[in-house]
Design a protein around this motif. Structure first.
Motif, mmCIF file in Angstrom:
data_model
loop_
_atom_site.group_PDB
_atom_site.id
_atom_site.type_symbol
_atom_site.label_atom_id
_atom_site.label_comp_id
_atom_site.label_asym_id
_atom_site.label_seq_id
_atom_site.Cartn_x
_atom_site.Cartn_y
_atom_site.Cartn_z
ATOM 1 N N ASN A 84 0.812 -1.215 0.000
ATOM 2 C CA ASN A 84 0.000 0.000 0.000
ATOM 3 C C ASN A 84 0.850 1.272 0.000
ATOM 4 O OD1 ASN A 84 -3.085 -0.782 0.553
ATOM 5 N ND2 ASN A 84 -1.769 -2.248 1.635
ATOM 6 N N ARG A 294 -3.436 -3.586 8.266
ATOM 7 C CA ARG A 294 -4.699 -3.323 7.549
ATOM 8 C C ARG A 294 -5.646 -2.492 8.409
ATOM 9 N NH1 ARG A 294 -4.393 -9.082 5.948
ATOM 10 N NH2 ARG A 294 -3.508 -9.146 3.842
ATOM 11 N N LEU A 297 -4.422 1.094 8.332
ATOM 12 C CA LEU A 297 -4.765 1.716 7.053
ATOM 13 C C LEU A 297 -6.240 2.105 7.005
ATOM 14 C CD1 LEU A 297 -2.767 -0.601 4.619
ATOM 15 C CD2 LEU A 297 -2.243 1.785 5.174
#
Length: 325
Positions: A84, A294, A297
């Motif tokens: 990412n 995750r 994020l």
């Protein structure tokens, strides 16, 4: 670069900033990209971060760099971060567990968010400019108003160990418990107590130990030489404690598992290096790091980050067996 491509500086800025479509032709955009390649252009990420107000960097706070488990957590977090466009800074709490100074002077100017192990939670108090987005690992998910959590199914993991020992016929079980006051170790103690009670088995005698082989060896010797019938199994809070427990048994001339069974929790490389190999619980350490990143994020994007609990697996090996007749 504008001179090399035969265009204006404004055109170069549009192309390299990804804002050229509809304003610059494909042929011109390709000319700028070719010029950038010839000149070896690389974007100034520091300047871009200053302009955008983000660093695309997360910090993983752990109690120690030398523990295999936390190295694997970092591997998982870094993998998802890279996918990412993020980087991960690894920051250990000095002295393992306790407060730490802000490693940046002002963390808010250097990182976008924090993923922290509950074992290093005190280090967060020393990080300046509080209020950074935060995700906690191995932390109580029921804390009112707390940050998102990513946990291991610790209670179920301990249940599996207790049921394994009971199925082998053990009724005198001593618990070599980590002398660390964090949610993950409190949950293990509570699970041992509850599972033995639910089975109608005698309560485990608990012996506290610092997280080290020598301390665990001493705790095991205390457990095995205490007044009354000797325990037939030593249930340990992690593999390092279990390694110390095996040494403690051998110090007394006892054989594992013929005289006493020993179990761990973590499934570190150490578990396969012991002889006999250690019965333990496998933890998805990289998965914890992946889910932690995750979740962070999601928080940074303003999305919900529900609590996560990852399942654990019992790995029976040679260190556990039925008690001697």
């Amino acid at each position: 670069m504008a001179h090399a491509a035969g265009v204006s500086q404004a055109t170069v800025s549009l192309v390299l900033g990804g804002k050229w479509r509809g304003r610059v032709s494909e042929r011109t955009a390709q000319a700028v990209r070719d010029a950038a390649a010839r000149l070896g252009y690389r974007p100034n990420l520091a300047a871009r971060s200053l302009r955008l107000g983000v660093t695309r960097t997360a910090m993983l706070v752990v109690p120690a760099l030398t523990h295999e488990y936390f190295a694997r957590v970092y591997t998982g977090a870094a993998r998802v971060a890279a996918e990412n466009g993020f980087g991960v800074v690894l920051y250990p709490s000095p002295a393992g567990i306790g407060p730490a100074r802000d490693p940046f002077g002002s963390a808010r100017t250097a990182i976008d968010g924090v993923i922290a192990s509950s074992m290093a939670a005190d280090a967060l108090t020393g990080i300046g400019d509080g209020g950074l987005p935060l995700v906690m690992l191995d932390s109580d998910p029921d804390t009112p108003g707390g940050p998102p959590t990513v946990n291991l199914a610790v209670t179920d993991g301990i249940r599996q160990v207790v049921r394994h020992l009971l199925a082998l016929g053990h009724r005198r079980i001593a618990h070599i418990a980590a002398d660390v006051d964090t949610w993950t170790f409190r949950a293990r103690t509570q699970a041992v107590t509850a599972e033995l009670a639910a089975a109608g088995a005698p309560a485990a005698v608990r012996h506290r130990s610092a997280l080290g082989v020598d301390a665990a060896r001493e705790a095991a010797v205390r457990a095995l030489t205490a007044p009354g019938p000797r325990p037939t199994a030593l249930l340990c809070d992690d593999d390092i404690l279990a390694a110390g427990a095996c040494k403690g048994a051998r110090t007394l001339g006892l054989s594992v598992p013929a005289d006493v069974s020993v179990t761990g929790f973590d499934d570190l490389s150490l578990a396969r290096a012991l002889d006999p190999e250690l019965t333990t619980v496998r933890l998805p350490a990289e998965g914890i790091g992946e889910h932690g990143m995750r979740a962070l994020l999601a928080v940074l994007a303003g999305r919900p980050a529900p609590a996560v609990e990852l399942p654990l697996t019992l790995v029976p090996r040679g260190s556990s067996a039925p008690p001697a007749a």
